[in-house]
Design an enzyme around this catalytic site. Structure first.
Site, mmCIF file in Angstrom:
data_model
loop_
_atom_site.group_PDB
_atom_site.id
_atom_site.type_symbol
_atom_site.label_atom_id
_atom_site.label_comp_id
_atom_site.label_asym_id
_atom_site.label_seq_id
_atom_site.Cartn_x
_atom_site.Cartn_y
_atom_site.Cartn_z
ATOM 1 N N LYS A 10 0.865 -1.164 0.015
ATOM 2 C CA LYS A 10 -0.028 0.067 -0.020
ATOM 3 C C LYS A 10 0.813 1.251 -0.162
ATOM 4 O O LYS A 10 1.581 1.565 0.939
ATOM 5 C CB LYS A 10 -0.931 0.031 1.189
ATOM 6 C CG LYS A 10 -1.832 1.157 1.153
ATOM 7 C CD LYS A 10 -2.784 1.023 2.488
ATOM 8 C CE LYS A 10 -3.834 2.183 2.468
ATOM 9 N NZ LYS A 10 -4.706 2.214 3.583
ATOM 10 N N LYS A 31 -2.155 -1.882 -3.751
ATOM 11 C CA LYS A 31 -2.957 -0.728 -3.897
ATOM 12 C C LYS A 31 -1.916 0.491 -3.756
ATOM 13 O O LYS A 31 -0.953 0.649 -2.823
ATOM 14 C CB LYS A 31 -3.736 -0.613 -2.438
ATOM 15 C CG LYS A 31 -4.771 0.569 -2.489
ATOM 16 C CD LYS A 31 -5.314 0.569 -1.167
ATOM 17 C CE LYS A 31 -6.478 1.550 -1.132
ATOM 18 N NZ LYS A 31 -7.365 1.879 0.319
#
Length: 330
Positions: free
Chosen positions: A203, A255
Site C-alpha cells: 500500500k 494498492k
C-alpha cells in the site's frame, strides 16, 4: 521472401480479423467473479450522499447499502468491501467507534450479512482512519507519531467485533508492522478461525487517494508517509509480502493498482495465494472526469484499465465500477 514468394510469411493480423476470432484468442478475460465492490455507509443520513470527486459513488444509508449489496449479488460480483463513515462527534483519538459493536461499520456488516447471507463475500476495512479525529490509521503517541504497537491492540479489537458482526473477510489496511499476525491471533482466539484475512500487503503513499478522503470524511492532519510505502520502492514491497505470508495472510493485495502494475506482476509471480488489486478513487476519478469532458470513450477505458490489472496478475479487483462492469460482462 519465402520460397513461395509471399512476404511477410507470418501475419499475426490473421487472428484479429473478426470480433469472434479476437474473442476466441483473447489471453485475458474479465469475469464478474473477479470483482469486489468497495462501498461507503454513512451514519445519520436519510438519503445517499454523492461523493463529489467520484461521480456515481455515494455514501450509502443503511437501506441503500442493502440494495447495493443485492444488486452486486444479482450482477455476479464476488464481494463487497465496507467502509464506515461515523458522525464527526463520534470520532476521537483512539477511534472508539471502530470497535463499538453498535458503531456504523459493525451495524452495516450485520445489515448486509442479514440481507445477502453467504451469497456475497462480506469484507470489512480494518483500520482506524475513518474513526479517529486526527485521521491517522492508528493511535498517536505523545509526540504525535503513530504508535505501531498500541495500534495493533486496537486492530485486534476491531478484528473481533467485525467478525462478530458477520464479516467473512477482514482487510487490515493500516500498514502497521505485525498487523497480520496480531489480527490472525485475535480471530483464532475468539472462535473466528474461518474468517479470512485480505492483507493490504503493498500500500503506497499515493497522490491518487485524494477522492477517497472525501468519501470517508477523513479528518487527516499531515500525511501517512511513515507507515505507507514509498512509491519509489519495489524490494520493500517484496519484504512486506514475505512477512504477511509468514504471519498468516490468506490473500494479499496491491494498492493502488494502475500506477503499480509492475509491482502487481512481481507479487503475483511470487506467491501461491490469491492476489487482489485495488483500483483506487483517483484512478476512478480520472477516467470519469476525462469521459465527462468527452476526451475518452468511458466504457472502453474502464474495461481496458481493468483488463490491464487482470493481465498483470490480479485474481480479484476492487473497483467502484464492480456492479456496472459485471452487468456489462454478463
Amino acid at each position: 521472401m519465402t520460397k513461395y514468394g509471399s512476404f511477410p510469411g507470418t501475419r499475426p493480423r490473421r487472428l484479429r480479423t473478426t470480433p469472434a476470432l479476437r474473442r476466441m484468442v483473447a489471453e485475458t478475460r474479465l469475469h464478474p467473479a473477479d470483482l469486489i465492490l468497495p462501498a461507503f455507509v454513512r451514519e445519520g443520513v436519510s438519503e445517499p450522499v454523492p461523493v463529489g470527486a467520484m461521480p456515481g459513488v455515494v455514501q450509502h444509508t443503511r437501506d441503500t447499502l442493502r440494495k447495493a449489496a443485492v444488486e452486486a449479488v444479482e450482477a455476479g460480483v464476488s464481494g463487497i468491501m465496507l467502509f464506515g463513515v461515523p458522525e464527526d462527534a463520534k470520532k476521537d483519538a483512539v477511534g472508539t467507534a471502530g470497535t463499538d459493536p453498535d458503531g456504523i461499520l459493525q451495524v452495516a456488516l450485520r445489515d448486509v450479512r442479514s440481507e445477502v447471507g453467504d451469497d456475497l463475500i462480506i469484507m470489512s476495512d480494518l483500520c482506524l482512519d475513518e474513526f479517529t479525529d486526527h485521521g491517522h490509521c492508528g493511535v498517536l503517541d505523545g509526540q504525535g507519531r503513530v504508535d505501531n504497537d498500541a495500534t495493533l491492540e486496537r486492530y485486534a479489537e476491531m478484528a473481533q467485533v467485525q467478525a462478530d458482526a458477520g464479516a467473512h473477510v477482514v482487510g487490515p489496511s493500516g500498514m502497521m508492522d505485525g498487523q497480520i499476525g496480531v489480527v490472525r491471533d485475535a480471530l483464532d482466539q475468539t472462535g473466528h478461525e474461518d474468517v479470512s484475512i485480505l492483507a493490504y500487503t503493498v500500500k503506497y503513499s499515493s497522490a491518487f487517494y485524494g477522492p477517497f478522503r472525501e468519501a470517508v470524511g477523513s479528518s487527516l492532519q499531515g500525511d501517512r508517509k511513515t507507515y505507507q510505502q514509498d512509491p519509489a520502492n519495489l524490494r520493500e514491497s517484496l519484504r512486506e509480502l514475505a512477512l504477511d505470508l509468514e504471519e498468516g495472510a490468506d490473500m494479499v493485495m496491491v494498492k493502488p493498482a494502475g500506477p503499480y502494475l509492475d509491482i502487481l506482476a512481481r507479487v503475483a509471480d511470487s506467491v501461491d495465494v490469491p492476489v487482489a488489486a485495488y483500483q483506487i478513487s483517483g484512478e476512478y476519478a480520472m477516467i470519469e472526469a476525462a469521459a465527462e469532458k468527452g476526451w475518452i470513450d468511458r466504457e472502453r477505458a474502464i474495461l481496458e484499465a481493468l483488463t490491464g490489472i487482470k493481465r498483470a496478475g490480479a485474481r480479484n479487483i476492487l473497483t467502484y465500477w464492480a456492479t456496472e462492469v459485471a452487468q456489462l460482462l454478463r
